[in-house]
Design an enzyme around this catalytic site. Structure first.
Site, mmCIF file in Angstrom:
data_model
loop_
_atom_site.group_PDB
_atom_site.id
_atom_site.type_symbol
_atom_site.label_atom_id
_atom_site.label_comp_id
_atom_site.label_asym_id
_atom_site.label_seq_id
_atom_site.Cartn_x
_atom_site.Cartn_y
_atom_site.Cartn_z
ATOM 1 N N CYS A 43 0.850 -1.194 0.000
ATOM 2 C CA CYS A 43 0.000 0.000 0.000
ATOM 3 C C CYS A 43 0.884 1.244 0.000
ATOM 4 O O CYS A 43 1.728 1.408 0.887
ATOM 5 C CB CYS A 43 -0.926 0.003 1.217
ATOM 6 S SG CYS A 43 -1.769 1.573 1.474
ATOM 7 N N ASP A 97 0.083 16.653 -1.641
ATOM 8 C CA ASP A 97 -0.190 15.789 -2.788
ATOM 9 C C ASP A 97 0.903 16.012 -3.841
ATOM 10 O O ASP A 97 1.314 17.142 -4.095
ATOM 11 C CB ASP A 97 -1.580 16.099 -3.367
ATOM 12 C CG ASP A 97 -2.063 15.013 -4.313
ATOM 13 O OD1 ASP A 97 -3.031 14.316 -3.966
ATOM 14 O OD2 ASP A 97 -1.454 14.859 -5.402
ATOM 15 N N HIS A 116 -4.415 1.434 8.322
ATOM 16 C CA HIS A 116 -4.905 1.137 6.972
ATOM 17 C C HIS A 116 -6.396 0.832 7.001
ATOM 18 O O HIS A 116 -6.839 -0.112 7.653
ATOM 19 C CB HIS A 116 -4.162 -0.029 6.326
ATOM 20 C CG HIS A 116 -4.631 -0.267 4.929
ATOM 21 N ND1 HIS A 116 -4.023 0.305 3.835
ATOM 22 C CD2 HIS A 116 -5.714 -0.943 4.446
ATOM 23 C CE1 HIS A 116 -4.690 -0.012 2.742
ATOM 24 N NE2 HIS A 116 -5.725 -0.772 3.092
ATOM 25 N N HIS A 135 -8.102 8.444 2.554
ATOM 26 C CA HIS A 135 -7.441 9.754 2.613
ATOM 27 C C HIS A 135 -8.434 10.822 2.211
ATOM 28 O O HIS A 135 -9.367 10.564 1.450
ATOM 29 C CB HIS A 135 -6.209 9.808 1.696
ATOM 30 C CG HIS A 135 -6.495 9.489 0.268
ATOM 31 N ND1 HIS A 135 -6.652 8.198 -0.192
ATOM 32 C CD2 HIS A 135 -6.682 10.283 -0.818
ATOM 33 C CE1 HIS A 135 -6.900 8.216 -1.485
ATOM 34 N NE2 HIS A 135 -6.939 9.480 -1.889
ATOM 35 N N HIS A 195 -8.666 14.740 0.628
ATOM 36 C CA HIS A 195 -7.963 15.824 -0.047
ATOM 37 C C HIS A 195 -8.402 17.134 0.592
ATOM 38 O O HIS A 195 -9.601 17.427 0.639
ATOM 39 C CB HIS A 195 -8.328 15.872 -1.536
ATOM 40 C CG HIS A 195 -7.988 14.625 -2.300
ATOM 41 N ND1 HIS A 195 -6.917 14.563 -3.160
ATOM 42 C CD2 HIS A 195 -8.577 13.395 -2.334
ATOM 43 C CE1 HIS A 195 -6.870 13.344 -3.709
ATOM 44 N NE2 HIS A 195 -7.862 12.629 -3.220
#
Ligand code: AMP
Length: 119
Positions: A3, A29, A45, A99, A101
């Site tokens: 991952c 990013d 995770h 995740h 953004h």
């Protein structure tokens, strides 16, 4: 497990860190779509928002607190920002480690009906 974001959390792949707590890592990013584009990533995770379990409720709060801290730190809390998570194929999720953004630092196009593509 192979991952990308677990490897970043573990320090095996470098990232440009913005903010970190015991449970959350925030880094820029690699392909920003706005003047500010930071990824808010739980160290645990979880594949996507759809796999968040009852045991993760506190972690979800910590993710949002981390987003606030990043926006404060980068000076966009007052001007505003968008916090978004892609879930699955139709949303265009590319990295299957939960995740969010955080994007801002300029006027964003309005998120709405026009984002839907058919065909
Ligand atoms: P998503 O499409 O929602 O799964 O978003 C994955 C994001 O991860 C994209 O915006 C990529 O630009 C970003 N990304 C991919 N690899 C890296 C990396 N090594 N460091 C930082 N961001 C990355």
């Amino acid at each position: 497990m192979d991952c990308l974001f677990c490897s970043i959390v573990d320090g095996l792949i470098p990232s440009k860190k913005v903010y970190e707590t015991d449970d959350v890592l925030c880094f820029y990013d690699i392909a920003p779509v706005a003047p500010v584009h930071v990824l808010i990533v739980p160290k645990k995770h979880i594949d996507s928002v759809h796999q968040i379990g009852a045991e993760d409720v506190a972690l979800v709060g910590q993710i949002h607190q981390a987003a606030q801290a990043v926006a404060d730190q980068l000076g966009i809390a007052d001007s505003g920002y968008r916090l978004v998570t892609n879930c699955g194929k139709d949303a265009g999720q590319e990295v299957f480690h939960l995740h969010y953004h955080l994007v801002g630092g300029g006027r964003l196009s309005h998120f709405g009906q026009t984002d839907i593509h058919t065909g």
